[in-house]
Design a protein around this motif. Sequence first.
Motif, PDB file in Angstrom:
ATOM      1  N   ALA A  98      -4.437   6.310  10.445  1.00  0.00           N
ATOM      2  CA  ALA A  98      -3.441   5.664   9.587  1.00  0.00           C
ATOM      3  C   ALA A  98      -2.464   6.684   9.007  1.00  0.00           C
ATOM      4  O   ALA A  98      -1.254   6.422   8.917  1.00  0.00           O
ATOM      5  N   MET A 173     -10.594  -0.134  12.688  1.00  0.00           N
ATOM      6  CA  MET A 173      -9.415  -0.969  12.470  1.00  0.00           C
ATOM      7  C   MET A 173      -9.288  -1.385  11.009  1.00  0.00           C
ATOM      8  O   MET A 173      -8.179  -1.451  10.467  1.00  0.00           O
ATOM      9  N   PHE A 177      -5.950  -0.279   9.027  1.00  0.00           N
ATOM     10  CA  PHE A 177      -4.969  -1.216   8.485  1.00  0.00           C
ATOM     11  C   PHE A 177      -4.965  -1.211   6.954  1.00  0.00           C
ATOM     12  O   PHE A 177      -3.932  -1.470   6.333  1.00  0.00           O
ATOM     13  N   TYR A 180      -2.843   2.032   6.500  1.00  0.00           N
ATOM     14  CA  TYR A 180      -1.496   2.008   7.086  1.00  0.00           C
ATOM     15  C   TYR A 180      -0.607   0.947   6.448  1.00  0.00           C
ATOM     16  O   TYR A 180       0.599   1.139   6.325  1.00  0.00           O
ATOM     17  N   ARG A 181      -1.201  -0.157   6.036  1.00  0.00           N
ATOM     18  CA  ARG A 181      -0.386  -1.172   5.354  1.00  0.00           C
ATOM     19  C   ARG A 181       0.264  -0.579   4.111  1.00  0.00           C
ATOM     20  O   ARG A 181       1.461  -0.772   3.866  1.00  0.00           O
TER      21      ARG A 181
END
Length: 332
Positions: A98, A173, A177, A180-181
Motif C-alpha cells: 500500500a 488485500m 486496501f 491505500y484507501r
Amino acid sequence: TLEVEYQFAILRNLIKQEAPQNEIHDVIVGIKRNLDESERIVTGTGEIAPAIAFSSSFAIVFREGLESVLILGAILTYLEASRNNQFKKYVYYGIVAAFVATAVTWIIASYIIEISGANRELIEAIAALSATAVLFYVSFWVLNKIEHKKWMEFVKAKVWQATTTGSVMVFVMLSFFTVYREGFETVLFYQAMSGFAKYMEIYVVLGFILGMISLLGLYYVMRKLGRKLPLRALFGLTMGVGAYLSIAFLGNAVRELQILDILPYTGLIGIIPRLDINLAMMTGIYPTLETIVAQVILLGVYLIASSYILIIRPQKERQLTSMRKSRKSSDE
C-alpha cells in the motif's frame, strides 16, 4: 518582474491584432498567476500562514492514518489473541504494498499536474473540489462513527473468516486496501494543498513527519501498552479539522475558477478585508462574493449536520428508549 512585463506586452499586441478570445484569455490567466507569485515573494510567508500549513499537513496525515492504525491494530491483536501469528506477516506485506502504491500514485499525480501547462489552474481547481468532496463525505462518516460502537465489525468478521479458511490473500488485500484507501486520499489532499502552500513546503514536510510520528506513538500506546484510545475525542477532532480543510479547499477552488473566468467575480474589497496572499491561500478566504458564499454555505451544512448527529439524534434515541422502557414496565 520581466516575465510579467513581457506578458503584458504580448497581451497588448494580441488586443491590437484582435486575436482570438481564447489566446487573450490564456495570457490574462498567466498574468494573474504571475502577479500572485510576485506578491508571495514580496510579502514573504509571515508567521500565521506557515503555522496553518504545518498544522494542516499534520492534520491530514494524522486523520487519514488514524483509521488505518485502529483497523490494523485490531487485526493484529485478534491474530495474536487467536494464536494465528503465522498470518501477521501477510498483513505487513499488504501494508508495504500500500505504501508503494501510494508513492506511485503521488508520482503520477505530480507528473500530470507538471505537464498540464496552460490547464494547470483547472487541474488544481478540480483537485481542490475533489478534496472538498472527499473531506465532506469523510467528515460525515466520522460523525456517524463517533456514536457507532461496532464500526469495525466488518473487519473482524473478515479476519475471522480468513483465519478459519487459511486464506492468506485476505490479509494481504485487507491491509492493503485499509492503508491505500487512506493513502489515496492523502495524496489528493496534499496535491490540493501543494498548489496553495508554495514557499512553505518545509512546514508541510515537518507537519507530515510529526503526523507520522504521532501515528506510530498511537500505535505503540494501543498495541504495546494496551491502553484504550479516546476515540470519541480523536474522531471529533479529526472531523473538525476535516471541515476546516474542506472549507479552505473550496474557497481556493472557487478562486481558481474565477481566475479562469469560469465563475463570475464580484469583489467585496472594503467589506471583506483582503488577507495576505499566503494567509488567504491557506484559509481560502478571499474578498469575493462567490468564495464567501460558497464557504458560508458549506460551514452551515456542517453546523446543521453536526447539531443533528451529535445533539438532536441522540436526544431522539434516548426518548425512544425511554418510551420503550415505560411501555415494557406498564405491560408487566
